[in-house]
Design a protein around this motif. Structure first.
Motif, PDB file in Angstrom:
ATOM      1  N   VAL A 174     -30.517 -23.598  18.287  1.00  0.00           N
ATOM      2  CA  VAL A 174     -31.600 -22.866  17.611  1.00  0.00           C
ATOM      3  C   VAL A 174     -32.436 -23.881  16.813  1.00  0.00           C
ATOM      4  CG1 VAL A 174     -32.164 -21.012  16.015  1.00  0.00           C
ATOM      5  CG2 VAL A 174     -30.129 -20.839  17.477  1.00  0.00           C
ATOM      6  N   THR A 175     -33.757 -23.756  16.931  1.00  0.00           N
ATOM      7  CA  THR A 175     -34.655 -24.729  16.282  1.00  0.00           C
ATOM      8  C   THR A 175     -35.687 -24.018  15.415  1.00  0.00           C
ATOM      9  OG1 THR A 175     -34.423 -26.231  18.172  1.00  0.00           O
ATOM     10  CG2 THR A 175     -36.300 -26.600  16.697  1.00  0.00           C
ATOM     11  N   THR A 176     -35.920 -24.578  14.224  1.00  0.00           N
ATOM     12  CA  THR A 176     -37.029 -24.158  13.376  1.00  0.00           C
ATOM     13  C   THR A 176     -37.672 -25.424  12.834  1.00  0.00           C
ATOM     14  OG1 THR A 176     -37.708 -22.900  11.435  1.00  0.00           O
ATOM     15  CG2 THR A 176     -35.503 -23.852  11.373  1.00  0.00           C
ATOM     16  N   GLY A 177     -38.914 -25.619  13.180  1.00  0.00           N
ATOM     17  CA  GLY A 177     -39.578 -26.864  12.808  1.00  0.00           C
ATOM     18  C   GLY A 177     -38.866 -28.041  13.441  1.00  0.00           C
ATOM     19  N   ASP A 178     -38.499 -29.039  12.593  1.00  0.00           N
ATOM     20  CA  ASP A 178     -37.765 -30.188  13.105  1.00  0.00           C
ATOM     21  C   ASP A 178     -36.271 -30.082  12.822  1.00  0.00           C
ATOM     22  OD1 ASP A 178     -37.798 -30.456  10.404  1.00  0.00           O
ATOM     23  OD2 ASP A 178     -38.630 -32.484  10.348  1.00  0.00           O
ATOM     24  N   TYR A 179     -35.814 -28.866  12.529  1.00  0.00           N
ATOM     25  CA  TYR A 179     -34.419 -28.672  12.200  1.00  0.00           C
ATOM     26  C   TYR A 179     -33.747 -27.851  13.301  1.00  0.00           C
ATOM     27  CZ  TYR A 179     -30.193 -27.457   9.687  1.00  0.00           C
ATOM     28  OH  TYR A 179     -28.873 -27.309   9.329  1.00  0.00           O
ATOM     29  N   THR A 180     -32.509 -28.223  13.647  1.00  0.00           N
ATOM     30  CA  THR A 180     -31.743 -27.493  14.676  1.00  0.00           C
ATOM     31  C   THR A 180     -30.369 -27.110  14.155  1.00  0.00           C
ATOM     32  OG1 THR A 180     -30.837 -29.530  15.634  1.00  0.00           O
ATOM     33  CG2 THR A 180     -32.901 -28.709  16.571  1.00  0.00           C
TER      34      THR A 180
END
Length: 411
Positions: free
Chosen positions: A95-101
C-alpha cells in the motif's frame, strides 16, 4: 487441528508485520489498517481491511497470481483463489501513499493432501487362459485408472471404488504378456499415483497343461500273491485334461501280470486337482470299468495282500507333482492297506468280491508315476478272466486267451 494450524499462521504473519499503523520520523500517521495480516482457508475467499490514510493511497496487485486486491478511498478487499497445493502459500499487498509504503501480510492454508489406497500386491499374474481381477480403490479425490496394453481390458466404477481387470483370451504364444496398470488421484500439484505390474503366463507355463502325459508306475515294492517282488516299473497310466483347473482323467491304467499286462483301456477316472498346492487326488473305491459279458465291475482300492482284505477308508490317495512335472508321488495309503490294487464285484450280486491273483500291485510310500517320453498309445490287449475260490475270496486271473468286448466307460 485446523484451528491450531490457523493460529500458527496468524502468529507467523503477525510477527512479520506487527502493529496497525505507520508514521514517519515526525510521528505523523501516514497509514492505518484495521488489520495488518490476512489468513485464508484452503478454499479461498475474501477479506476486507479498513484503511485510514493521511492522503490519497493505492494498493498494488500482488505478484502472487492467486491473490487479487480491489480498493476504494477507505478500504480494500482481498480475494484468494482456492489453494490446490498441500503447501502453505504466502504473499503481501503493498500500500502506497505519497512516497511512503506499507505491507499487508497474507497467508493461505494448504489443501488437504490427496490420499490413494489401492488394495492388493504390487504385481498381478493372470492365468494363461485369462481371468478377472477386482481391485478396491479408496481416495479423498477423484481418481482415474489406465492400462498401457490391449490384451488386458480395464473397467472402473469410481462411485463404488472398484476397478476390474479382465483378460478374455488365452495366451497361446511363446512369451509372457506384460502391461502396467496406473491409478491416479487429484492433480499435478496435489495428487497421488500407484502403478502395478500385470502379466499373463504362457499356456506352456501353466501347471494344469504341464501335468498331462503318459506315466510309468514305479514302486519300491511290488506285490504278487502277497509276496514282495522288489522294486521296479510294472505298470503305466495316462493322465488327460478334463475340466480346466478342477479335474484330470486317469485312463489306460495298466498293471503287469504273470502273463500279459492287464489294461483298463476305456478307464476314465476323475482326479480332482488342487491348483494352489499342485497335487491330484486319486479316489479310492471308484468304479473303473464294467465287463457286462463277465458280470463284473472293477474298482481301484487299497489292499492288504497278506490277508486278502481291502478298504476305501482313506477316501483318496494324494499325488504330489514335482517341481519339474516329471513325477507324481503318491501318499496317503491307509496304514494297514499299503498296496494299490484292483478288486471286482459281480454286477448281479455286488456282495461277491474278487481279487486278481496274478497281477503285480505297487505297495508302500514309494509309489511314483514317472513321465514317459511322448509315444503313440499302445494297442488294447486281449484280456480274459478265470477265477479260483480260496475261502471267502474269489481270486481272479487276467490272461490273454481271448478278446473281451468293449469296456464301458464309467461316467
Amino acid at each position: 487441528m485446523r484451528k491450531w494450524f490457523t493460529w500458527c499462521l496468524l502468529t507467523a504473519v503477525a510477527f512479520v508485520g506487527s502493529g496497525c499503523s505507520d508514521d514517519d520520523d515526525g510521528g505523523q500517521v501516514k497509514l492505518a489498517f484495521s488489520k495488518r495480516t490476512a489468513v485464508f482457508g484452503a478454499g479461498g475467499g475474501a477479506v476486507s481491511i479498513n484503511v485510514d490514510a493521511a492522503g490519497a493511497w493505492s494498493a498494488a496487485q500482488p505478484e502472487a497470481g492467486w491473490l487479487e486486491v480491489e480498493y476504494d478511498a477507505t478500504s480494500m478487499r482481498l480475494h484468494a483463489e482456492a489453494n490446490p497445493s498441500p503447501e502453505v502459500r504466502q504473499a503481501e499487498v503493498v500500500v502506497t501513499t505519497g512516497d511512503y509504503t506499507a505491507t499487508i501480510d497474507v497467508a493461505q492454508e494448504p489443501a488437504e493432501p490427496v490420499t490413494l489406497d489401492v488394495k492388493g500386491p504390487e504385481s498381478y499374474v493372470f492365468d494363461s487362459e485369462g481371468g478377472e481381477i477386482l481391485l478396491s480403490v479408496a481416495s479423498n479425490a477423484a481418481w482415474t485408472a489406465s492400462v498401457d496394453q490391449t490384451w488386458c481390458v480395464l473397467s472402473t466404477d469410481p462411485e463404488r471404488g472398484l476397478a476390474t481387470l479382465t483378460v478374455a483370451e488365452p495366451n497361446t504364444g511363446d512369451k509372457t504378456l506384460t502391461a502396467t496398470l496406473t491409478v491416479e488421484a487429484g492433480t499435478e500439484v496435489n495428487g497421488a499415483k500407484q502403478t502395478f505390474s500385470l502379466s499373463q503366463q504362457m499356456r506352456g507355463e501353466n501347471p494344469y497343461f504341464r501335468i498331462p502325459g503318459t506315466f510309468s508306475i514305479t514302486a519300491d515294492h511290488w506285490m504278487l500273491r502277497g509276496v514282495d517282488q522288489g522294486a521296479g516299473t510294472r505298470g503305466s497310466c495316462v493322465i488327460e485334461e478334463d475340466l480346466y483347473n478342477q479335474y484330470f482323467n486317469l485312463s489306460a491304467l495298466t498293471f503287469d501280470g504273470q502273463g500279459e499286462p492287464m489294461r483298463m483301456e476305456a478307464l476314465a477316472l476323475n482326479l480332482p486337482y488342487n491348483r494352489e498346492e499342485c497335487y491330484v487326488s486319486i479316489p479310492l473305491g471308484q468304479l473303473l470299468a464294467t465287463f457286462e459279458e463277465k458280470d463284473m465291475m472293477v474298482y481301484l482300492v487299497a489292499i492288504n495282500v497278506k490277508n486278502s482284505t481291502f478298504t476305501t477308508g482313506s477316501g483318496a490317495v494324494t499325488g504330489v507333482v514335482s517341481d519339474d512335472f516329471r513325477t507324481i508321488t503318491l501318499h496317503g495309503l491307509p496304514e494297514e492297506y499299503q498296496t494299490l490294487g484292483l478288486i471286482s464285484r459281480k454286477i448281479s450280486d455286488t456282495s461277491q468280491v474278487g481279487m486278481f491273483g496274478d497281477i503285480y500291485y505297487p505297495s508302500g510310500e514309494g509309489i511314483v508315476l514317472a513321465r514317459e517320453a511322448a509315444s503313440a498309445s499302445p494297442a488294447s490287449l486281449p484280456v480274459a478272466f478265470s477265477s479260483v475260490q480260496r475261502g471267502d475270496v474269489v481270486r481272479l486271473r487276467a490272461h490273454t486267451t481271448g478278446r473281451i468286448n468293449r469296456i464301458e466307460q464309467f461316467n
